[in-house]
Design a protein around this motif. Structure first.
Motif, PDB file in Angstrom:
ATOM      1  N   SER A  50      32.452  82.318   2.212  1.00  0.00           N
ATOM      2  CA  SER A  50      32.867  81.720   3.484  1.00  0.00           C
ATOM      3  C   SER A  50      32.815  82.726   4.629  1.00  0.00           C
ATOM      4  O   SER A  50      32.751  82.348   5.799  1.00  0.00           O
ATOM      5  N   GLU A  51      32.825  84.026   4.325  1.00  0.00           N
ATOM      6  CA  GLU A  51      32.752  85.044   5.377  1.00  0.00           C
ATOM      7  C   GLU A  51      31.404  85.027   6.091  1.00  0.00           C
ATOM      8  O   GLU A  51      31.283  85.486   7.213  1.00  0.00           O
ATOM      9  N   ASP A  52      30.364  84.470   5.420  1.00  0.00           N
ATOM     10  CA  ASP A  52      29.035  84.434   6.015  1.00  0.00           C
ATOM     11  C   ASP A  52      28.810  83.189   6.858  1.00  0.00           C
ATOM     12  O   ASP A  52      27.713  82.977   7.375  1.00  0.00           O
ATOM     13  N   GLY A  53      29.838  82.356   6.976  1.00  0.00           N
ATOM     14  CA  GLY A  53      29.714  81.168   7.813  1.00  0.00           C
ATOM     15  C   GLY A  53      28.933  80.043   7.176  1.00  0.00           C
ATOM     16  O   GLY A  53      28.547  79.094   7.845  1.00  0.00           O
ATOM     17  N   GLY A  54      28.662  80.120   5.866  1.00  0.00           N
ATOM     18  CA  GLY A  54      27.936  79.051   5.200  1.00  0.00           C
ATOM     19  C   GLY A  54      28.842  77.901   4.825  1.00  0.00           C
ATOM     20  O   GLY A  54      30.059  77.940   4.969  1.00  0.00           O
ATOM     21  N   GLY A  55      28.245  76.814   4.343  1.00  0.00           N
ATOM     22  CA  GLY A  55      29.018  75.644   3.980  1.00  0.00           C
ATOM     23  C   GLY A  55      29.615  75.724   2.587  1.00  0.00           C
ATOM     24  O   GLY A  55      30.414  74.871   2.206  1.00  0.00           O
ATOM     25  N   LEU A  56      29.227  76.720   1.809  1.00  0.00           N
ATOM     26  CA  LEU A  56      29.699  76.834   0.441  1.00  0.00           C
ATOM     27  C   LEU A  56      30.971  77.674   0.406  1.00  0.00           C
ATOM     28  O   LEU A  56      30.981  78.817   0.849  1.00  0.00           O
ATOM     29  N   SER A  57      32.043  77.095  -0.123  1.00  0.00           N
ATOM     30  CA  SER A  57      33.326  77.800  -0.180  1.00  0.00           C
ATOM     31  C   SER A  57      33.552  78.303  -1.594  1.00  0.00           C
ATOM     32  O   SER A  57      33.593  77.515  -2.540  1.00  0.00           O
ATOM     33  N   GLY A  58      33.694  79.592  -1.740  1.00  0.00           N
ATOM     34  CA  GLY A  58      33.935  80.149  -3.060  1.00  0.00           C
ATOM     35  C   GLY A  58      33.837  81.658  -3.066  1.00  0.00           C
ATOM     36  O   GLY A  58      33.647  82.299  -2.032  1.00  0.00           O
ATOM     37  N   ILE A  59      33.971  82.216  -4.273  1.00  0.00           N
ATOM     38  CA  ILE A  59      34.016  83.659  -4.441  1.00  0.00           C
ATOM     39  C   ILE A  59      33.139  84.038  -5.626  1.00  0.00           C
ATOM     40  O   ILE A  59      33.196  83.385  -6.675  1.00  0.00           O
ATOM     41  N   VAL A  60      32.330  85.064  -5.463  1.00  0.00           N
ATOM     42  CA  VAL A  60      31.613  85.648  -6.592  1.00  0.00           C
ATOM     43  C   VAL A  60      32.519  86.691  -7.219  1.00  0.00           C
ATOM     44  O   VAL A  60      32.945  87.639  -6.554  1.00  0.00           O
ATOM     45  N   VAL A  61      32.839  86.483  -8.483  1.00  0.00           N
ATOM     46  CA  VAL A  61      33.731  87.379  -9.211  1.00  0.00           C
ATOM     47  C   VAL A  61      32.923  88.131 -10.255  1.00  0.00           C
ATOM     48  O   VAL A  61      32.210  87.513 -11.060  1.00  0.00           O
ATOM     49  N   ARG A  62      33.021  89.445 -10.228  1.00  0.00           N
ATOM     50  CA  ARG A  62      32.341  90.275 -11.224  1.00  0.00           C
ATOM     51  C   ARG A  62      33.338  90.635 -12.325  1.00  0.00           C
ATOM     52  O   ARG A  62      34.437  91.116 -12.033  1.00  0.00           O
ATOM     53  N   ILE A  63      32.970  90.356 -13.547  1.00  0.00           N
ATOM     54  CA  ILE A  63      33.827  90.680 -14.685  1.00  0.00           C
ATOM     55  C   ILE A  63      33.704  92.178 -14.949  1.00  0.00           C
ATOM     56  O   ILE A  63      32.619  92.689 -15.250  1.00  0.00           O
ATOM     57  N   THR A  64      34.822  92.883 -14.819  1.00  0.00           N
ATOM     58  CA  THR A  64      34.805  94.347 -14.871  1.00  0.00           C
ATOM     59  C   THR A  64      35.119  94.911 -16.244  1.00  0.00           C
ATOM     60  O   THR A  64      35.033  96.118 -16.439  1.00  0.00           O
TER      61      THR A  64
END
Length: 655
Positions: free
Chosen positions: A399-413
């Motif tokens: 959402s920080e990029d102003g796109g219509g897709l709301s969500g988060i990319v989570v990297r499994i650490t």
């Protein structure tokens, strides 16, 4: 002398032809100097390899044709191209696309093929060379392009494991194509016929990679976000999954992009027909042409040169641009199995879903405010089985990029053996359910509930300001809504014009579906109480939810029952309020009549003292009595009397 000149012409002719075939891609990198630079690199590479082969004795040192084709020719040429392309690739700036890296490698292959063809035409005449002159150019251009593409993917990757894998593919796959090609050439005769289908596979595959490379991001964009191509693909898969879900539900509102498209214009068809006509005309004259050029070929080799290779060039021209780049942006992926995610942070818990989870990470659908770099403890659940807890970190908030897709990319650490076993089981679960659903095996309808949920069906998220009227009572119902964030008032307008608040809905609730189910106008209006984020869907989506998700159907029936109960309770309250108001007005009228009746017993002028006496006698408000008597005295006609009674009954004159 004339024969040698014709041989050189034949050697050079495929170069401009192949360049024209792929001109639409070569023009993606502006500047003639860049094209010339990388073509010269290819010429230098060709000279180095040919000089080295002459010094070492060349492929003739190998007696086995396959060994000679793979080790004596392909390994040296493609190994050298791999080293050159890898070294030159890091000279390109980060502000570049994978397509530019791929095209640069193709230009290098074009320069290499030009040098090789000219030297072979002058130094090594013979049957093998005759076929090589016509078929080697597309082979070198496309295999070098393949090296460039996979090396670009290695550079774009954020995983060391994937970098190594892409680098290995960049060397091994082109080597297999080139080695197979040289082996068939060295065998001669009937095996040479297989060169055509080998090159067809290479042409189509490379078209796929060229189309795909046009949709990949800039390298500096990945560097800016601190992610690799793997995380970027996680985001790109989300709308593709959702498109497939809508298609599987029979949605007719979307035109899906095909994988292949043939957009050959008149000029391209004219060239294709010309090539085929020339091949057909030259076929009866092949013996005379070969004798004039000093070549002696077997029947199958002549067929290859005068029939299959022209057909191959025609197919090559037709195949350029046949893979639709928009498919990778607007296409579909199957089959998403929704997996429930419980993400636990230091002071909160987010319960949401994802369409796909892999060892590196996943895309978490949520509108919750999450900071980049925030850590979670994650638990995944799907099909009655769950994963152990694993740590994860938010690396990209879309959402920080102003796109219509709301969500988060989570990297499994962090991972464990138990989590890898869960991923294996999850993969098998997806595979088996996908087979059941796509092959329509018994029980396939029950698979729908694994991907048909309100959160997956609803799309087109939009933000609405507080006070926005979403629909009006009496409107035709064509869509329904899911509240992702905020609250919405459902308001009923009564016959008298009074607006009554029926209920206020919050996050996760659906509204507007009753008009669709009943095929009736809207029974109430919907107004945003706060700023809202809503997702919408149409009647087809509601039908699919009812059919494919029993849990949603039970919830829908429960909503109907609750709203019917709320409406009944509101209606009874309104009836009671109306009855109370009627009784109050009736009592006020009776009191007014009582005041007038008491006033009739008095004679003479009614002064203040008399009004006070009447008010005391009738227990009516003094101000109301005075006003009533004033109106009756000043305007004793029936209309004034009726108005005075009405005002007294409504208690508007009470001070």
């Amino acid at each position: 002398m004339l024969s040698s000149a014709l041989t050189i012409i034949v050697a050079i002719l495929p170069v401009p032809v192949i360049y024209l075939f792929y001109r639409r891609y070569f023009s993606a990198k502006p500047g003639i100097l860049h094209k010339l630079e990388y073509s010269i690199y290819g010429v230098i590479l060709g000279l180095l390899i040919l000089l080295g082969a002459a010094y070492l004795g060349g492929p003739g040192n190998f007696r086995n044709n396959a060994v000679m084709g793979f080790l004596g020719a392909a390994l040296i040429e493609k190994g050298g191209a791999f080293i050159f392309i890898a070294a030159l690739m890091f000279r390109l700036p980060p502000i570049t696309m994978a397509l530019n890296l791929t095209v640069s490698a193709m230009l290098l292959g074009l320069g290499f093929a030009t040098m090789e063809n000219v030297i072979y035409a002058l130094a090594l005449p013979g049957p093998v060379i005759a076929m090589r002159l016509l078929s080697a150019v597309p082979l070198h251009v496309l295999t070098c392009g393949m090296i460039g593409y996979f090396l670009a993917m290695a550079r774009f990757s954020g995983s060391m494991r994937n970098r190594c894998a892409y680098t290995g593919i960049a060397l091994v796959v082109p080597l297999l194509f080139h080695g197979s090609y040289d082996t068939l050439l060295f065998l001669g005769g009937v095996p040479t016929v297989w060169i055509a289908p080998l090159l067809i596979v290479l042409i189509v595959w490379m078209e796929y990679l060229l189309a795909k490379s046009q949709t990949l991001p800039l390298l500096d964009g990945l560097i800016k976000h601190g992610i690799g191509i793997e995380e970027w693909r996680m985001v790109q898969r989300e709308p593709q999954y959702e498109r497939w879900i809508r298609r599987s539900m029979g949605s007719r509102s979307r035109n899906d992009e095909p994988v292949f498209r043939v957009k050959a214009g008149r000029s391209r068809w004219a060239v294709i027909i010309l090539l085929l006509v020339i091949a057909a005309a030259a076929m009866p004259l092949r013996d005379d042409i070969l004798a004039f050029m000093g070549y002696r070929l077997q029947e199958m080799e002549a067929l290859m040169i005068f029939s299959l290779l022209p057909a191959l060039y025609s197919l090559n021209l037709l195949a350029v641009g046949v893979v639709n780049p928009r498919y990778f942006q607007e296409g579909m992926l199957r089959i998403p199995i929704i997996i429930d995610v419980d993400a636990i942070a230091r002071n909160r818990s987010i319960k949401t879903i994802s369409y796909h989870v892999e060892a590196r990470g996943f895309f978490m659908k949520t509108i919750e405010p999450v900071a980049r770099g925030e850590y979670f403890t994650l638990v995944f659940s799907c099909g009655g089985f769950s994963s152990p807890m694993v740590p994860g970190r938010a690396v990209w908030v879309t959402s920080e990029d102003g796109g219509g897709l709301s969500g988060i990319v989570v990297r499994i650490t962090g991972s464990s053996g138990r989590f890898r076993l869960f991923l294996l089981r999850y993969g098998l679960y997806r595979l088996t359910r996908g087979i059941f659903f796509n092959l329509r095996l018994p029980g396939f309808k029950s698979v729908r509930r694994l991907f048909v949920r309100p959160v997956s069906v609803m799309e087109g998220e939009r933000r609405y300001a507080a006070g926005t009227k979403l629909f009006e009572q009496g409107d035709e119902g064509g869509s329904f809504y899911l509240i992702r964030k905020g609250s919405v008032d459902i308001v009923k307008t009564l016959e008298g014009g009074e607006r009554v608040l029926l209920t206020t809905l919050g996050e996760g609730e659906i509204f507007g579906e009753m008009a669709i189910v009943g095929r009736q106008p809207r029974l109430a209006s919907a107004v945003c109480r706060t700023d809202c984020l809503l997702a919408g869907a149409d009647a087809d989506d509601l039908d699919a939810l009812i059919e494919g998700n029993p849990e949603f159907t039970r919830r829908l029936i429960g909503n109907f029952a609750n709203r019917l109960h709320d409406s009944e309770r509101t209606m009874m309250k309104n009836i009671k309020d109306s009855e109370d108001g009627y009784r109050g007005k009736e009592a006020a009228y009776l009191l007014a009549l009582k005041v007038l009746a008491a006033a009739q017993w008095r004679e003479g002028e009614r002064g203040p003292a008399e009004a006070e006496e009447i008010a005391r006698q009738t227990a009516a408000p003094l101000g109301a009595v005075r006003e009533l008597l004033r109106i009756v005295n000043e305007n004793p006609d029936p209309e004034s009397l009726a108005e005075a009674l009405r005002l007294f009954a409504e208690n508007k004159t009470v001070g």
